[in-house]
Motif scaffolding. Structure first.
Motif, PDB file in Angstrom:
ATOM      1  N   GLY A 168      40.117 -19.368   6.101  1.00 19.73           N
ATOM      2  CA  GLY A 168      38.815 -18.825   5.771  1.00 19.73           C
ATOM      3  C   GLY A 168      37.718 -19.595   6.475  1.00 19.73           C
ATOM      4  N   VAL A 169      36.533 -19.635   5.891  1.00 20.81           N
ATOM      5  CA  VAL A 169      35.379 -20.317   6.484  1.00 20.81           C
ATOM      6  C   VAL A 169      34.758 -21.222   5.431  1.00 20.81           C
ATOM      7  N   ARG A 170      34.427 -22.438   5.805  1.00 14.20           N
ATOM      8  CA  ARG A 170      33.791 -23.371   4.884  1.00 14.20           C
ATOM      9  C   ARG A 170      32.525 -23.929   5.527  1.00 14.20           C
ATOM     10  N   ALA A 171      31.618 -24.407   4.711  1.00 11.59           N
ATOM     11  CA  ALA A 171      30.344 -24.907   5.226  1.00 11.59           C
ATOM     12  C   ALA A 171      29.950 -26.184   4.511  1.00 11.59           C
ATOM     13  N   ALA A 172      29.176 -27.003   5.191  1.00 12.73           N
ATOM     14  CA  ALA A 172      28.628 -28.233   4.636  1.00 12.73           C
ATOM     15  C   ALA A 172      27.111 -28.161   4.749  1.00 12.73           C
ATOM     16  N   GLY A 173      26.434 -28.226   3.598  1.00 12.22           N
ATOM     17  CA  GLY A 173      24.980 -28.150   3.599  1.00 12.22           C
ATOM     18  C   GLY A 173      24.469 -27.474   2.350  1.00 12.22           C
ATOM     19  N   ASP A 174      23.167 -27.493   2.177  1.00 12.76           N
ATOM     20  CA  ASP A 174      22.526 -26.840   1.042  1.00 12.76           C
ATOM     21  C   ASP A 174      22.705 -25.328   1.169  1.00 12.76           C
ATOM     22  N   SER A 215      31.819 -35.727   8.038  1.00 10.61           N
ATOM     23  CA  SER A 215      31.125 -36.492   7.007  1.00 10.61           C
ATOM     24  C   SER A 215      29.943 -37.249   7.597  1.00 10.61           C
ATOM     25  N   GLU A 216      30.161 -37.875   8.744  1.00 16.97           N
ATOM     26  CA  GLU A 216      29.079 -38.628   9.378  1.00 16.97           C
ATOM     27  C   GLU A 216      27.952 -37.702   9.819  1.00 16.97           C
ATOM     28  N   ALA A 217      28.307 -36.522  10.328  1.00 19.63           N
ATOM     29  CA  ALA A 217      27.275 -35.573  10.746  1.00 19.63           C
ATOM     30  C   ALA A 217      26.474 -35.086   9.546  1.00 19.63           C
ATOM     31  N   ALA A 218      27.162 -34.814   8.428  1.00 24.20           N
ATOM     32  CA  ALA A 218      26.462 -34.346   7.234  1.00 24.20           C
ATOM     33  C   ALA A 218      25.561 -35.437   6.666  1.00 24.20           C
ATOM     34  N   ALA A 225      16.877 -35.765   7.634  1.00 24.17           N
ATOM     35  CA  ALA A 225      16.166 -34.604   7.088  1.00 24.17           C
ATOM     36  C   ALA A 225      15.907 -33.561   8.172  1.00 24.17           C
ATOM     37  N   GLY A 226      16.958 -33.079   8.766  1.00 27.94           N
ATOM     38  CA  GLY A 226      16.751 -32.061   9.783  1.00 27.94           C
ATOM     39  C   GLY A 226      17.965 -31.778  10.639  1.00 27.94           C
ATOM     40  N   GLY A 227      19.079 -32.491  10.409  1.00 28.21           N
ATOM     41  CA  GLY A 227      20.290 -32.215  11.163  1.00 28.21           C
ATOM     42  C   GLY A 227      20.887 -30.886  10.760  1.00 28.21           C
ATOM     43  N   PRO A 228      21.847 -30.377  11.529  1.00 30.10           N
ATOM     44  CA  PRO A 228      22.384 -29.042  11.263  1.00 30.10           C
ATOM     45  C   PRO A 228      23.364 -28.987  10.107  1.00 30.10           C
ATOM     46  N   ALA A 229      23.409 -27.849   9.436  1.00 33.59           N
ATOM     47  CA  ALA A 229      24.506 -27.547   8.532  1.00 33.59           C
ATOM     48  C   ALA A 229      25.745 -27.280   9.388  1.00 33.59           C
ATOM     49  N   LEU A 230      26.903 -27.458   8.811  1.00 37.78           N
ATOM     50  CA  LEU A 230      28.160 -27.263   9.536  1.00 37.78           C
ATOM     51  C   LEU A 230      28.914 -26.071   8.968  1.00 37.78           C
ATOM     52  N   VAL A 231      29.428 -25.234   9.853  1.00 40.38           N
ATOM     53  CA  VAL A 231      30.253 -24.092   9.446  1.00 40.38           C
ATOM     54  C   VAL A 231      31.562 -24.179  10.215  1.00 40.38           C
ATOM     55  N   ASP A 232      32.654 -24.314   9.493  1.00 45.89           N
ATOM     56  CA  ASP A 232      33.966 -24.563  10.086  1.00 45.89           C
ATOM     57  C   ASP A 232      34.886 -23.377   9.841  1.00 45.89           C
ATOM     58  N   ALA A 233      35.354 -22.768  10.921  1.00 46.27           N
ATOM     59  CA  ALA A 233      36.280 -21.630  10.833  1.00 46.27           C
ATOM     60  C   ALA A 233      37.600 -22.005  11.492  1.00 46.27           C
ATOM     61  N   ALA A 234      38.587 -21.149  11.398  1.00 41.15           N
ATOM     62  CA  ALA A 234      39.882 -21.414  12.019  1.00 41.15           C
ATOM     63  C   ALA A 234      39.758 -21.375  13.542  1.00 41.15           C
ATOM     64  N   HIS A 235      40.452 -22.270  14.201  1.00 38.17           N
ATOM     65  CA  HIS A 235      40.416 -22.369  15.668  1.00 38.17           C
ATOM     66  C   HIS A 235      40.703 -21.016  16.314  1.00 38.17           C
ATOM     67  N   TRP A 236      41.812 -20.413  15.920  1.00 34.03           N
ATOM     68  CA  TRP A 236      42.207 -19.134  16.505  1.00 34.03           C
ATOM     69  C   TRP A 236      41.113 -18.083  16.312  1.00 34.03           C
ATOM     70  N   ALA A 237      40.528 -18.036  15.116  1.00 36.92           N
ATOM     71  CA  ALA A 237      39.540 -16.998  14.809  1.00 36.92           C
ATOM     72  C   ALA A 237      38.285 -17.137  15.651  1.00 36.92           C
ATOM     73  N   THR A 238      37.864 -18.378  15.957  1.00 31.03           N
ATOM     74  CA  THR A 238      36.645 -18.553  16.747  1.00 31.03           C
ATOM     75  C   THR A 238      36.854 -18.190  18.211  1.00 31.03           C
ATOM     76  N   GLU A 239      38.104 -18.158  18.654  1.00 30.20           N
ATOM     77  CA  GLU A 239      38.373 -17.835  20.061  1.00 30.20           C
ATOM     78  C   GLU A 239      38.853 -16.401  20.262  1.00 30.20           C
TER      79      GLU A 239
END
Length: 295
Positions: A168-174, A215-218, A225-239
């Motif tokens: 599936g897809v997961r995200a890190a951020g508000d 974790s370090e990026a988050a 106070a301005g770095g990006p949120a992260l959205v992580d999908a499956a390798h195969w699906a993104t390609e």
């Protein structure tokens, strides 16, 4: 009808081999250059079920994004699964060609296809190719949505746009954080965090995010106070969206030359993960007792 050498020449024009990373293994893996080609199958992975699909649909050429022998080999004997793929393809008259990091860097490339699937307007590469005076080639892409939307809604957009996988897809951020500008990188992209931060985007969509870099990026995003949120999908699906884009590109070449090629896109999910068991909601602490253990 073109012969294999003519089709490979067209593919090399779309994704020049010279732009691939030094460690990569791209180009023709097997096939007779003089063999006529009337049908081509595009896929992400050169695995056994995709080779079988190529035979079944009557393809004379299988084009994959991932290499079969990325680290080289001294044998293609059929006593290994990779050797079996080579034997099955040759036995059935199917050639295999790989476009990997050269397709990542191309214009349009893998990340253009990913951006298009997500409804982003591409404004340029995330990491421009210094050898491209036009500034259009390079790794990743930076794009923007027509209008901002909360991170939760954007994450749902990504999940709906990409093929379904066990991960599936997961995200890190508000979850309520507004997302308008987005960097994308098809495939593994946690090595580009510095460039993503420099781009000043609201979110970054990629795959294979490891715990420590993520974790370090988050944490850095919260600290600055301005770095990006992260959205992580499956390798195969993104390609996978690249397969449809690549087929359309070859269709255009075929039309110009009057080749009448038939192109197919594999829709087999070859992501290696097959089971996903949802865990408890992540917004509370770990229980003080282990389930099943005495209190």
């Amino acid at each position: 009808m073109p012969v294999l050498a003519e089709v490979i020449s067209a593919l090399d024009a779309l994704w020049p081999r010279g732009t691939a990373e030094d460690w990569d293994a791209v180009g023709l893996v097997c096939g007779d250059p003089d063999t006529p080609v009337d049908s081509v199958l595009f896929a992400v992975d050169p695995v056994a079920e995709v080779a079988e699909e190529a035979v079944r649909v009557g393809a004379r050429l299988l084009v994959t994004h991932h290499p079969l022998y990325l680290r080289g080999t001294s044998s293609v004997a059929a006593d290994s699964f990779k050797g079996r793929v080579v034997h099955d393809l040759i036995r059935n008259g199917v050639a295999l060609h790989v476009a990997h990091t050269n397709a990542d860097r191309a214009d349009p490339g893998v990340s253009d296809a990913l951006a298009g699937a997500l409804g982003l307007r591409v404004v340029g590469p995330l990491v421009p190719d210094s050898a491209d005076p036009s500034g259009r080639r390079g790794l990743g892409r930076v794009g923007e949505l027509e209008r901002a939307e909360p991170l939760a809604a954007f994450t749902a957009r990504v999940a709906a746009a990409l093929p379904a996988t066990a991960q599936g897809v997961r995200a890190a951020g508000d979850p309520d954080r507004p997302v308008r500008t987005v960097a994308v990188c098809g495939g593994s992209g946690d090595g580009l965090f510095a460039q993503v931060r420099a781009a000043g985007v609201d979110a970054y969509v990629t795959a294979d995010l490891r715990h420590h870099p993520a974790s370090e990026a988050a944490e850095a995003a919260g600290f600055a106070a301005g770095g990006p949120a992260l959205v992580d999908a499956a390798h195969w699906a993104t390609e996978w969206p690249w397969c449809e884009q690549a087929a359309a590109q070859l269709d255009a070449v075929s039309d110009r030359h009057g080749w009448a090629l038939r192109t197919h896109v594999s829709r087999r999910v070859t992501d290696p993960w097959t089971i996903h068991a949802p865990s408890a909601p992540a917004d509370h602490d770990v229980p003080t007792t282990t389930p099943g253990a005495p209190n």
